[in-house]
Design a protein around this motif. Structure first.
Motif, PDB file in Angstrom:
ATOM      1  N   SER A   3      -4.381  76.306  63.650  1.00  0.00           N
ATOM      2  CA  SER A   3      -5.326  76.515  62.549  1.00  0.00           C
ATOM      3  C   SER A   3      -5.992  75.231  62.084  1.00  0.00           C
ATOM      4  O   SER A   3      -7.159  75.232  61.681  1.00  0.00           O
ATOM      5  CB  SER A   3      -4.610  77.194  61.372  1.00  0.00           C
ATOM      6  N   ALA A   4      -5.261  74.103  62.134  1.00  0.00           N
ATOM      7  CA  ALA A   4      -5.840  72.840  61.679  1.00  0.00           C
ATOM      8  C   ALA A   4      -7.047  72.446  62.513  1.00  0.00           C
ATOM      9  O   ALA A   4      -8.012  71.868  62.001  1.00  0.00           O
ATOM     10  CB  ALA A   4      -4.786  71.732  61.733  1.00  0.00           C
ATOM     11  N   ALA A   5      -7.024  72.777  63.804  1.00  0.00           N
ATOM     12  CA  ALA A   5      -8.146  72.432  64.678  1.00  0.00           C
ATOM     13  C   ALA A   5      -9.398  73.209  64.284  1.00  0.00           C
ATOM     14  O   ALA A   5     -10.501  72.652  64.239  1.00  0.00           O
ATOM     15  CB  ALA A   5      -7.781  72.715  66.134  1.00  0.00           C
ATOM     16  N   TYR A   6      -9.250  74.495  63.990  1.00  0.00           N
ATOM     17  CA  TYR A   6     -10.405  75.297  63.565  1.00  0.00           C
ATOM     18  C   TYR A   6     -10.952  74.778  62.237  1.00  0.00           C
ATOM     19  O   TYR A   6     -12.168  74.681  62.039  1.00  0.00           O
ATOM     20  CB  TYR A   6     -10.010  76.765  63.402  1.00  0.00           C
ATOM     21  N   GLU A   7     -10.044  74.450  61.334  1.00  0.00           N
ATOM     22  CA  GLU A   7     -10.448  73.983  60.001  1.00  0.00           C
ATOM     23  C   GLU A   7     -11.211  72.668  60.092  1.00  0.00           C
ATOM     24  O   GLU A   7     -12.264  72.488  59.475  1.00  0.00           O
ATOM     25  CB  GLU A   7      -9.207  73.821  59.125  1.00  0.00           C
ATOM     26  N   PHE A   8     -10.695  71.758  60.902  1.00  0.00           N
ATOM     27  CA  PHE A   8     -11.338  70.460  61.062  1.00  0.00           C
ATOM     28  C   PHE A   8     -12.680  70.623  61.770  1.00  0.00           C
ATOM     29  O   PHE A   8     -13.673  70.002  61.392  1.00  0.00           O
ATOM     30  CB  PHE A   8     -10.418  69.548  61.870  1.00  0.00           C
ATOM     31  N   ALA A   9     -12.703  71.455  62.809  1.00  0.00           N
ATOM     32  CA  ALA A   9     -13.937  71.662  63.573  1.00  0.00           C
ATOM     33  C   ALA A   9     -15.031  72.256  62.695  1.00  0.00           C
ATOM     34  O   ALA A   9     -16.207  71.927  62.851  1.00  0.00           O
ATOM     35  CB  ALA A   9     -13.667  72.566  64.766  1.00  0.00           C
TER      36      ALA A   9
END
Length: 302
Positions: free
Chosen positions: A121-127
């Motif tokens: 989830s952190a990757a989607y949020e950062f992206a």
């Protein structure tokens, strides 16, 4: 029973050791072919998510973490290149204004991370914050894949709404908020959908959007970024208010005030805290500066 349990534990330990040993050739190959993040030229990662999954030998999550660290290093280097002296982790980093990144490199890194671990989830949020500045369609496609892979994660719909709002596509932002509202008991998401439809382009909406992102984010970097955007909005609102106050004074008196003490009462009535000299204070506690010209009075930031 204890002997059987010990044998099971021993077999499990052997299986783990064998699995890690088997993964060594794949990791060595990946290390030899990893993206070379050189200042002069950005290298696009050569692996596709499918190939990376085969090479991971079941350690998909570990390899996703590996690419995540490289993505953060890449973004951090670009932040420093764009604003010397600033690093990822500084408060607040300009995550949505990093124009120095190569969109192909950044997109491929996020695709590898989420392809290896679709629930990262952190990757989607950062992206959703970083990628739209250089490739908004890629950001939308990535978060949409995240929504499909995580059908119960309402927060991804907020991220998707943010991207659409930032692009000025308020109907699609409203749709994303409503999709998220249907997944969780979040009445504010339905309210934000209505706000998008009624007045999505108004400046006041930005404060609501960044405020919600600050409240809901799980990532400290994104929280700092949202706090920075809120501080910018407050600063802009402060300067506009003080400028109107001085313009009204000039129209009435035919001159600028001799200084803040002369308009201190008006400043306080406008809701500002003041220092001992009557100067209005920014939210960080420093006083705004009045600059007196021949025909007008200007307000400068502390």
């Amino acid at each position: 029973m204890s002997g059987v349990r010990r044998r099971h534990e021993a077999l499990l330990a052997v299986a783990i050791v064998v699995g890690l040993a088997a993964a060594v050739p794949g990791v060595q190959w990946l290390d030899a072919h990893r993206p070379a993040f050189k200042p002069a030229k950005d290298a696009v990662p050569v692996l596709t998510p499918a190939t990376a999954r085969r090479l991971a030998l079941g350690l998909d999550g570990l390899l996703a973490d590996w690419y995540w660290l490289h993505a953060l290093q890449y973004i951090g280097r670009k932040i420093e290149e764009q604003a010397p002296g600033q690093r990822l982790g500084d408060a607040p980093a300009q995550l949505d204004r990093i124009h120095a990144v190569d969109p192909v490199v950044l997109t491929r890194l996020f695709e590898l991370i989420t392809g290896l671990d679709p629930r990262f989830s952190a990757a989607y949020e950062f992206a959703a914050v970083v990628l739209p500045a250089v490739d908004a369609p890629a950001a939308i496609a990535l978060v949409e894949r995240g929504v499909a892979a995580n059908p119960t994660e309402w927060y991804l719909h907020q991220q998707l709404a943010y991207i659409h709002w930032q692009r000025g596509d308020y109907p699609r932002a409203a749709e994303a908020f409503r999709r998220g509202a249907r997944l969780a008991n979040k009445p504010w998401m339905e309210q934000m959908a209505a706000v998008m439809e009624a007045r999505g382009g108004e400046p006041a909406v930005a404060q609501e959007m960044y405020g919600r992102m600050y409240d809901e984010t799980k990532d400290e970097q994104v929280k700092q970024w949202a706090a920075g955007r809120l501080a910018e909005l407050r600063h802009t609102e402060d300067v506009d208010t003080l400028t109107r106050l001085l313009t009204t004074w000039y129209a009435r008196e035919g001159r600028c005030p001799w200084g803040w003490p002369e308009v201190a009462d008006d400043v306080r009535k406008a809701g500002f805290r003041t220092n001992a000299r009557g100067a209005p204070l920014a939210h960080a506690g420093r006083p705004y500066v009045m600059v007196i010209g021949l025909n007008d009075c200007e307000v400068h930031e502390p």
